[in-house]
Write a protein that holds these residues in place. Structure first.
Motif, mmCIF file in Angstrom:
data_model
loop_
_atom_site.group_PDB
_atom_site.id
_atom_site.type_symbol
_atom_site.label_atom_id
_atom_site.label_comp_id
_atom_site.label_asym_id
_atom_site.label_seq_id
_atom_site.Cartn_x
_atom_site.Cartn_y
_atom_site.Cartn_z
ATOM 1 N N ARG A 406 0.925 -1.264 0.086
ATOM 2 C CA ARG A 406 0.191 0.012 -0.136
ATOM 3 C C ARG A 406 0.849 1.376 -0.086
ATOM 4 O O ARG A 406 0.733 2.162 0.817
ATOM 5 N N GLN A 407 1.980 1.230 -0.706
ATOM 6 C CA GLN A 407 2.680 2.426 -0.968
ATOM 7 C C GLN A 407 3.983 2.376 0.187
ATOM 8 O O GLN A 407 4.944 3.163 -0.060
ATOM 9 N N GLN A 408 3.571 1.781 1.542
ATOM 10 C CA GLN A 408 4.484 1.823 2.290
ATOM 11 C C GLN A 408 5.652 1.025 1.937
ATOM 12 O O GLN A 408 5.454 -0.504 1.640
ATOM 13 N N THR A 409 6.856 1.310 1.979
ATOM 14 C CA THR A 409 8.247 0.543 1.783
ATOM 15 C C THR A 409 7.966 -0.834 2.608
ATOM 16 O O THR A 409 7.680 -0.809 3.677
ATOM 17 N N LYS A 410 8.152 -1.920 1.814
ATOM 18 C CA LYS A 410 8.282 -3.413 2.646
ATOM 19 C C LYS A 410 9.009 -4.212 1.892
ATOM 20 O O LYS A 410 9.481 -4.194 0.780
ATOM 21 N N VAL A 411 9.572 -5.225 2.754
ATOM 22 C CA VAL A 411 10.532 -6.232 2.090
ATOM 23 C C VAL A 411 9.812 -7.567 2.273
ATOM 24 O O VAL A 411 9.563 -8.160 3.024
ATOM 25 N N VAL A 412 9.809 -8.307 1.240
ATOM 26 C CA VAL A 412 8.899 -9.718 1.042
ATOM 27 C C VAL A 412 10.269 -10.466 0.708
ATOM 28 O O VAL A 412 10.982 -10.611 -0.258
ATOM 29 N N VAL A 413 10.577 -11.555 1.469
ATOM 30 C CA VAL A 413 11.540 -12.511 1.506
ATOM 31 C C VAL A 413 10.954 -14.010 0.889
ATOM 32 O O VAL A 413 10.013 -14.373 1.439
ATOM 33 N N LEU A 414 11.774 -14.386 -0.202
ATOM 34 C CA LEU A 414 11.387 -15.438 -0.892
ATOM 35 C C LEU A 414 12.561 -16.454 -0.535
ATOM 36 O O LEU A 414 13.691 -15.881 -0.724
ATOM 37 N N ASN A 415 12.196 -17.712 -0.838
ATOM 38 C CA ASN A 415 13.253 -18.819 -0.637
ATOM 39 C C ASN A 415 13.484 -19.537 -1.733
ATOM 40 O O ASN A 415 13.152 -18.682 -2.917
ATOM 41 N N LYS A 416 14.329 -20.203 -1.998
ATOM 42 C CA LYS A 416 14.734 -20.809 -3.372
ATOM 43 C C LYS A 416 13.664 -21.309 -4.076
ATOM 44 O O LYS A 416 13.920 -21.589 -5.283
ATOM 45 N N GLN A 417 12.593 -21.940 -3.619
ATOM 46 C CA GLN A 417 11.578 -22.399 -4.256
ATOM 47 C C GLN A 417 10.599 -21.137 -4.605
ATOM 48 O O GLN A 417 9.485 -21.620 -5.270
ATOM 49 N N GLY A 418 10.750 -20.016 -4.549
ATOM 50 C CA GLY A 418 9.822 -19.141 -4.679
ATOM 51 C C GLY A 418 8.713 -18.862 -3.609
ATOM 52 O O GLY A 418 7.708 -18.184 -3.859
ATOM 53 N N LYS A 419 8.718 -19.552 -2.463
ATOM 54 C CA LYS A 419 7.832 -19.375 -1.424
ATOM 55 C C LYS A 419 8.082 -18.210 -0.456
ATOM 56 O O LYS A 419 9.301 -17.845 -0.134
ATOM 57 N N VAL A 420 7.231 -17.770 0.138
ATOM 58 C CA VAL A 420 7.256 -16.511 0.876
ATOM 59 C C VAL A 420 7.769 -16.970 2.296
ATOM 60 O O VAL A 420 7.041 -17.756 3.031
ATOM 61 N N VAL A 421 8.861 -16.425 3.092
ATOM 62 C CA VAL A 421 9.279 -16.960 4.336
ATOM 63 C C VAL A 421 9.037 -15.762 5.350
ATOM 64 O O VAL A 421 9.268 -15.942 6.429
ATOM 65 N N ASN A 422 8.881 -14.688 4.774
ATOM 66 C CA ASN A 422 8.457 -13.257 5.244
ATOM 67 C C ASN A 422 7.771 -12.244 4.687
ATOM 68 O O ASN A 422 8.445 -11.873 3.724
ATOM 69 N N MET A 423 6.580 -12.069 4.889
ATOM 70 C CA MET A 423 5.658 -11.149 4.228
ATOM 71 C C MET A 423 6.173 -9.691 4.280
ATOM 72 O O MET A 423 5.965 -9.072 3.247
ATOM 73 N N ASP A 424 6.594 -9.410 5.592
ATOM 74 C CA ASP A 424 7.298 -8.177 5.643
ATOM 75 C C ASP A 424 8.520 -7.923 6.564
ATOM 76 O O ASP A 424 7.893 -7.856 7.686
ATOM 77 N N ALA A 425 9.671 -7.901 6.252
ATOM 78 C CA ALA A 425 10.862 -8.188 6.612
ATOM 79 C C ALA A 425 11.259 -6.499 7.100
ATOM 80 O O ALA A 425 12.075 -6.271 7.801
ATOM 81 N N MET A 426 10.676 -5.546 6.375
ATOM 82 C CA MET A 426 11.088 -4.172 6.472
ATOM 83 C C MET A 426 11.218 -3.814 8.098
ATOM 84 O O MET A 426 12.296 -3.044 8.675
ATOM 85 N N ALA A 427 10.362 -4.097 8.837
ATOM 86 C CA ALA A 427 10.248 -3.622 10.397
ATOM 87 C C ALA A 427 11.168 -4.209 10.947
ATOM 88 O O ALA A 427 11.766 -3.292 11.759
ATOM 89 N N MET A 428 11.568 -5.284 10.994
ATOM 90 C CA MET A 428 12.599 -5.846 11.751
ATOM 91 C C MET A 428 14.098 -5.586 10.899
ATOM 92 O O MET A 428 15.173 -5.177 11.878
ATOM 93 N N ILE A 429 14.289 -4.992 9.902
ATOM 94 C CA ILE A 429 15.444 -4.782 9.172
ATOM 95 C C ILE A 429 15.550 -3.293 9.872
ATOM 96 O O ILE A 429 16.603 -2.945 10.169
ATOM 97 N N ARG A 430 14.638 -2.294 10.025
ATOM 98 C CA ARG A 430 14.605 -1.069 10.390
ATOM 99 C C ARG A 430 14.982 -1.119 12.051
ATOM 100 O O ARG A 430 15.860 -0.398 12.662
ATOM 101 N N LEU A 431 14.672 -1.980 12.855
ATOM 102 C CA LEU A 431 14.805 -2.381 14.328
ATOM 103 C C LEU A 431 16.511 -2.664 14.186
ATOM 104 O O LEU A 431 16.978 -2.297 15.190
ATOM 105 N N TRP A 432 16.450 -3.894 13.687
ATOM 106 C CA TRP A 432 17.711 -4.599 14.042
ATOM 107 C C TRP A 432 19.147 -4.503 12.976
ATOM 108 O O TRP A 432 19.866 -5.080 13.261
ATOM 109 N N GLY A 433 18.560 -3.969 11.974
ATOM 110 C CA GLY A 433 19.705 -4.081 11.024
ATOM 111 C C GLY A 433 20.304 -5.152 10.417
ATOM 112 O O GLY A 433 19.539 -6.138 10.191
#
Length: 497
Positions: A406-433
């Motif tokens: 919805r326009q807010q920056t987000k990071v979706v993490v996909l594994n080698k099979q193309g499956k989602v392992v994290n729908m939105d990793a942006m919050a944890m990246i901002r917190l923990w780097g």
């Protein structure tokens, strides 16, 4: 000549007679006669393509091509005997030629629509165009034979017809060329309208705003005009030499071009819908990240490549084989803070040595030159991968719906099979780097459950108020968090306390 010109003048007036058109199209269409419209339209195109080519040769004064003079067509057509071919086409041909000569245009149109009342609107237009095609092609085919057949030439004279294939009358030849162009337009107009009908089932709201029956009505007016003009041109009485032809052609061309844009819009949406469904299906059954990346970010013009920002060149999507991919999804206003955090993570040796890739996914509402320049400028600040251009509409639609962008920056993490392992990793990246690596949901839970977390320090320092100094926490100072966009007076009082 005057009678024919009066007919054409009436036909031109009919183009503006909205009341008559509404009266015609408002009558119930029973559509009890089932017609394979596509089959008949293909037949029309095959017939007209050869007839039109003959006229083009006459205009250029070149001999007809061999395939136009063959006694049998090399194309075999399979038509179901139950389809309304011979009797309906013969009657329609009579309606738009002989009967049209003796009636005014309104009588002719009323008679046509009365005869076609049991057909759907697209069938009405296609069958009428087929009748014109038969009439037009037969005369031009015979004209080619008449040149070398004295018997046919004699019978043509007795019928009151010109040997149209070898006419030396410059004015007549110009009229034939203009009429040929008008018939080409009638064919393209019909093809557009039939295509529109096929899309209307999937795009009901958009198609409902277009009066498609009115367009089919308009096509039949054009077909009638073509028939009347042609019958006049081939008559030895010189009833009509196309004085009104140019005006008529100009008017209907304007109408066609306007409608064509509406059809192109639906065609684009139709292509996007097909692509979107393919992406959905692939994602559901995906077993390889490369397949998904190609479907989402490679158009048919990209040749399965993406852009590698650090090397400023395109590379094949095979670069993502057996890799985990972090999709950085944003608009073109990606914040400096987020860009800096991700750049520092990307530069870490552990990340470089890992089987992780970062892919920027730029999504915008409109694709234009201004946005394209902004995209290129933003891309030049990055070191990882991105698409060759802004993400396509089908892919953007999938990302918005499936991953709730919805326009807010987000990071979706996909594994080698193309499956989602994290729908939105942006919050944890901002917190923990970099500590958030490998950015899975389980890693996030592990970080949140660690002992000794200073929650206030973590949240305030990184998300709410990044200007708070580290020393304030070390000195265990008392920190007040206050602020309100709606109550500035209270905020001021707190400042003055």
């Amino acid at each position: 000549m005057a009678g024919k010109n009066r007919f054409m003048a009436s036909l031109l007036a009919l183009l503006d007679d909205d009341k008559f058109m509404r009266d015609v199209v408002s009558k119930p269409c029973s559509a009890t006669e089932q017609v394979n419209v596509r089959c008949y339209l293909n037949l029309v195109e095959k017939i007209l393509s050869q007839a039109i080519a003959i006229v083009d040769d006459v205009a250029k004064n070149t001999p007809p091509k061999g395939d136009q003079c063959q006694s049998k067509s090399s194309t075999s057509l399979s038509l179901e005997p139950s389809l309304p071919l011979s009797s309906t086409i013969n009657e329609l041909c009579y309606q738009i030629t002989c009967k049209a000569r003796n009636n005014d245009v309104y009588q002719t149109m009323a008679s046509l629509f009365n005869m076609l009342s049991s057909f759907s609107w697209d069938a009405k237009a296609v069958l009428t165009l087929l009748a014109l095609s038969v009439y037009y092609a037969e005369h031009w085919r015979l004209a080619q034979i008449e040149e070398s057949d004295d018997l046919l030439s004699l019978t043509a004279m007795l019928r009151g017809s010109h040997a149209i294939g070898k006419s030396s009358d410059t004015q007549r030849i110009k009229a034939f060329v203009a009429l040929n162009n008008l018939i080409k337009l009638a064919l393209e107009f019909t093809k557009c309208a039939v295509e529109f009908v096929s899309y209307s089932k999937d795009f009901g709201e958009i198609s409902a705003s277009v009066d498609i029956s009115g367009h089919f009505y308009y096509i039949i007016v054009i077909i009638l005009g073509c028939s009347v003009q042609f019958s006049g041109l081939i008559s030895m009485s010189n009833e009509f030499l196309g004085q009104d032809l140019w005006t008529f052609l100009e008017r209907v061309t304007t109408k066609y071009e306007s409608f064509k844009k509406e059809v192109e819009n639906l065609r684009e949406k139709h292509v996007e819908q097909i692509s979107y469904q393919k992406i959905k299906k692939l994602f559901k059954h995906c077993t390889d990240i490369v397949e998904l990346m190609a479907a989402l970010f490679c158009t048919k013009n990209d040749f399965s490549t993406v852009y590698q920002c650090c090397k400023r060149t395109t590379v094949t999507v095979e670069k993502f084989k057996d890799k985990n991919v972090m999709l950085l999804i944003s608009d073109l206003n990606l914040s400096v803070e987020d860009l800096g955090t991700l750049t520092s993570i990307y530069s870490e040796c552990n990340f470089q040595c890992s089987k992780y890739k970062i892919m920027w996914v730029p999504i915008v509402e409109e694709h234009n030159e201004v946005m394209q320049k902004k995209f290129l400028d933003r891309r030049s600040e990055m070191r990882w991968y991105t698409s060759n251009s802004m993400v396509s509409k089908p892919a953007a639609k999938f990302i918005r719906k499936k991953w709730q962008f919805r326009q807010q920056t987000k990071v979706v993490v996909l594994n080698k099979q193309g499956k989602v392992v994290n729908m939105d990793a942006m919050a944890m990246i901002r917190l923990w780097g970099k500590e958030a690596f490998p950015f899975t949901m389980s890693k996030g839970k592990e970080l949140w459950n660690r002992q000794g977390i200073n929650w206030l320090k973590l949240v305030v320092n990184n998300m709410v108020f990044p200007d708070v100094e580290q020393s304030q926490f070390e000195r265990e100072e008392l920190i007040f968090l206050y602020g309100s966009a709606d109550d500035l007076q209270t905020v001021q009082k707190l400042k003055n306390t």
